[in-house]
Design an enzyme around this catalytic site. Structure first.
Site, mmCIF file in Angstrom:
data_model
loop_
_atom_site.group_PDB
_atom_site.id
_atom_site.type_symbol
_atom_site.label_atom_id
_atom_site.label_comp_id
_atom_site.label_asym_id
_atom_site.label_seq_id
_atom_site.Cartn_x
_atom_site.Cartn_y
_atom_site.Cartn_z
ATOM 1 N N LYS A 115 7.428 1.678 12.336
ATOM 2 C CA LYS A 115 7.184 0.265 12.629
ATOM 3 C C LYS A 115 6.503 0.124 13.998
ATOM 4 O O LYS A 115 5.469 -0.523 14.125
ATOM 5 C CB LYS A 115 8.501 -0.520 12.632
ATOM 6 C CG LYS A 115 9.334 -0.375 11.364
ATOM 7 C CD LYS A 115 8.670 -0.979 10.171
ATOM 8 C CE LYS A 115 9.606 -1.051 8.965
ATOM 9 N NZ LYS A 115 10.099 0.238 8.490
ATOM 10 N N LYS A 122 12.158 -6.881 10.029
ATOM 11 C CA LYS A 122 12.147 -5.488 9.598
ATOM 12 C C LYS A 122 13.039 -4.652 10.518
ATOM 13 O O LYS A 122 12.796 -4.590 11.727
ATOM 14 C CB LYS A 122 10.728 -4.908 9.650
ATOM 15 C CG LYS A 122 9.738 -5.577 8.723
ATOM 16 C CD LYS A 122 8.368 -4.920 8.859
ATOM 17 C CE LYS A 122 7.343 -5.521 7.930
ATOM 18 N NZ LYS A 122 6.029 -4.836 8.060
ATOM 19 N N ARG A 133 -1.525 0.534 0.122
ATOM 20 C CA ARG A 133 -1.228 1.816 0.762
ATOM 21 C C ARG A 133 -2.505 2.636 0.776
ATOM 22 O O ARG A 133 -3.092 2.931 -0.271
ATOM 23 C CB ARG A 133 -0.130 2.531 -0.016
ATOM 24 C CG ARG A 133 0.056 4.030 0.309
ATOM 25 C CD ARG A 133 0.364 4.335 1.773
ATOM 26 N NE ARG A 133 1.544 3.674 2.261
ATOM 27 C CZ ARG A 133 2.775 4.186 2.176
ATOM 28 N NH1 ARG A 133 2.960 5.364 1.603
ATOM 29 N NH2 ARG A 133 3.797 3.515 2.679
ATOM 30 N N ARG A 163 -0.131 -2.360 -4.235
ATOM 31 C CA ARG A 163 1.239 -2.487 -4.744
ATOM 32 C C ARG A 163 1.597 -3.963 -4.793
ATOM 33 O O ARG A 163 1.706 -4.616 -3.755
ATOM 34 C CB ARG A 163 2.212 -1.714 -3.849
ATOM 35 C CG ARG A 163 1.830 -0.252 -3.674
ATOM 36 C CD ARG A 163 2.661 0.448 -2.627
ATOM 37 N NE ARG A 163 2.441 -0.122 -1.300
ATOM 38 C CZ ARG A 163 3.076 0.282 -0.201
ATOM 39 N NH1 ARG A 163 3.956 1.258 -0.270
ATOM 40 N NH2 ARG A 163 2.822 -0.281 0.962
ATOM 41 N N ARG A 176 8.601 -8.173 -1.445
ATOM 42 C CA ARG A 176 8.435 -6.778 -1.030
ATOM 43 C C ARG A 176 7.730 -6.006 -2.142
ATOM 44 O O ARG A 176 8.138 -6.059 -3.297
ATOM 45 C CB ARG A 176 9.785 -6.155 -0.704
ATOM 46 C CG ARG A 176 10.499 -6.822 0.452
ATOM 47 C CD ARG A 176 11.926 -6.320 0.594
ATOM 48 N NE ARG A 176 12.721 -6.615 -0.603
ATOM 49 C CZ ARG A 176 13.970 -6.212 -0.785
ATOM 50 N NH1 ARG A 176 14.562 -5.492 0.145
ATOM 51 N NH2 ARG A 176 14.624 -6.520 -1.888
ATOM 52 N N ASP A 223 -0.185 0.848 5.688
ATOM 53 C CA ASP A 223 0.004 -0.306 4.814
ATOM 54 C C ASP A 223 -0.781 -1.476 5.379
ATOM 55 O O ASP A 223 -0.679 -1.792 6.577
ATOM 56 C CB ASP A 223 1.482 -0.664 4.700
ATOM 57 C CG ASP A 223 2.302 0.459 4.070
ATOM 58 O OD1 ASP A 223 1.715 1.274 3.334
ATOM 59 O OD2 ASP A 223 3.519 0.513 4.317
ATOM 60 N N GLU A 281 2.078 -1.211 8.733
ATOM 61 C CA GLU A 281 2.845 -0.044 9.166
ATOM 62 C C GLU A 281 1.956 1.187 9.147
ATOM 63 O O GLU A 281 0.946 1.241 8.448
ATOM 64 C CB GLU A 281 4.056 0.196 8.248
ATOM 65 C CG GLU A 281 5.112 -0.876 8.311
ATOM 66 C CD GLU A 281 6.333 -0.538 7.447
ATOM 67 O OE1 GLU A 281 6.468 0.625 7.019
ATOM 68 O OE2 GLU A 281 7.137 -1.453 7.202
ATOM 69 N N ASN A 294 2.804 5.063 8.346
ATOM 70 C CA ASN A 294 3.840 5.959 7.851
ATOM 71 C C ASN A 294 3.434 7.408 8.105
ATOM 72 O O ASN A 294 2.409 7.872 7.594
ATOM 73 C CB ASN A 294 4.049 5.732 6.355
ATOM 74 C CG ASN A 294 4.510 4.317 6.053
ATOM 75 O OD1 ASN A 294 5.687 4.018 6.099
ATOM 76 N ND2 ASN A 294 3.560 3.430 5.757
#
Length: 308
Positions: A120, A155, A205, A219, A227, A267, A275, A277
């Site tokens: 994050k 978050k 993503r 997504r 979400r 993302d 984000e 990742n």
């Protein structure tokens, strides 16, 4: 060439969905010897790092052989693909992997960067690419930010897969009580971001390999939820990258390469970075299935071309 994958227990992996399984199978197709272990199999003997690892044949899934004790320096490359949480065990594993790194072993992703780039908080390095964001523990400041933005998303900084992410309006009754709860009575910081209605059309993503976007999947949230995480029922669909998304990737690329973050999943919602990742990014299987791209093989090819 030998590659070691540091994973959750191999028995827990679903090869039809798991990106680590895809990478291991691609490595085998490239005539690379594949070994697996868990973080608890790592150890140090004096100044050298060792592991109790098992050689595997991942395709077809999976033939696992007897464990052997080996120096980590025996491996050309080690993939740290243990899923979050980034807890004490995870952090200690990165320190042990650094012992091997000092001996010249390539660790993906770089252990120091796995510690430094909270998934994050890491994105805050590029805050100009993000929706308005506040990270804080104080309820007064968080509630003021919520009132300013109108509708926000909360978050937890240590969360994964969308778990614990909350959407809340400024007029929600009990907002202060909720903030007291998620901050553990103002003891833990939480990320609060402006809610982006564009998430109804999907959260993209994008998988970057050595700074280059090689694949992406959109997504869409399931009905009744905002979400879009696949682990929470989000529906993957084929996609392409917009000019804005290429701009985001190009902005991130130099820092990712400089920090040894070889395989990363970012993302993006409505043209806004959400984000970064870095621990064990997912999405390879979905990209391969929906986009007809041999992504795992491309990752391994890029690795060999870049590092030999």
């Amino acid at each position: 060439m030998k590659q070691l994958f540091v994973l959750d227990p191999i028995e827990q992996i679903n090869p039809k969905k798991d990106s680590s399984a895809a990478l291991m199978q691609a490595a085998q197709r490239a005539s690379i010897e594949v070994w697996v272990c868990t973080p608890s199999d790592l150890q140090a003997r004096g100044e050298k790092a060792w592991v109790v690892a098992r050689p595997v044949s991942p395709e077809p899934w999976i033939n696992v052989k007897e464990p052997q004790s080996r120096p980590l320096a025996d491996f050309t490359c080690i993939w740290m693909r243990k899923d979050p949480p980034v807890d004490e065990a995870f952090l200690y594993a990165t320190h042990l992997l650094e012992v091997a790194e000092r001996d010249g072993v390539l660790i993906l992703n770089k252990p120091a960067s796995l510690r430094a780039w909270n998934e994050k908080l890491g994105a805050l390095r590029f805050s100009k690419l993000m929706a308005p964001t506040l990270v804080a523990s104080r309820v007064e400041e968080l509630s003021a930010f919520a009132r300013e933005q109108g509708e926000v998303v909360l978050k937890p900084l240590g969360g994964k897969g969308g778990q614990g992410v909350i959407r809340v309006a400024k007029a929600a009754p009990g907002l202060e009580a909720l903030l007291e709860l998620v901050t553990n009575q103002e003891q833990l910081p939480v990320m609060m971001q402006q809610f982006l209605p564009a998430v109804s059309k999907g959260d993209k993503r994008i998988l970057l390999v050595n700074g280059k976007p090689l694949g992406a999947v959109n997504r869409r949230p399931k009905s009744g939820d905002f979400r879009s995480n696949l682990a929470l029922g989000g529906e993957p669909e084929a996609t392409t990258l917009s000019d804005r998304e290429y701009e985001i990737c190009n902005e991130l690329a130099p820092s990712l390469k400089d920090q040894g973050l070889f395989f990363v999943g970012i993302d993006v919602i409505g043209g806004m970075l959400s984000e970064i990742n870095v621990t064990s990014p997912t999405g390879i299987r979905e990209v391969e299935r929906l986009m007809a791209i041999p992504l795992a093989d491309q990752v391994i090819t890029c690795l060999i071309d870049e590092f030999g």
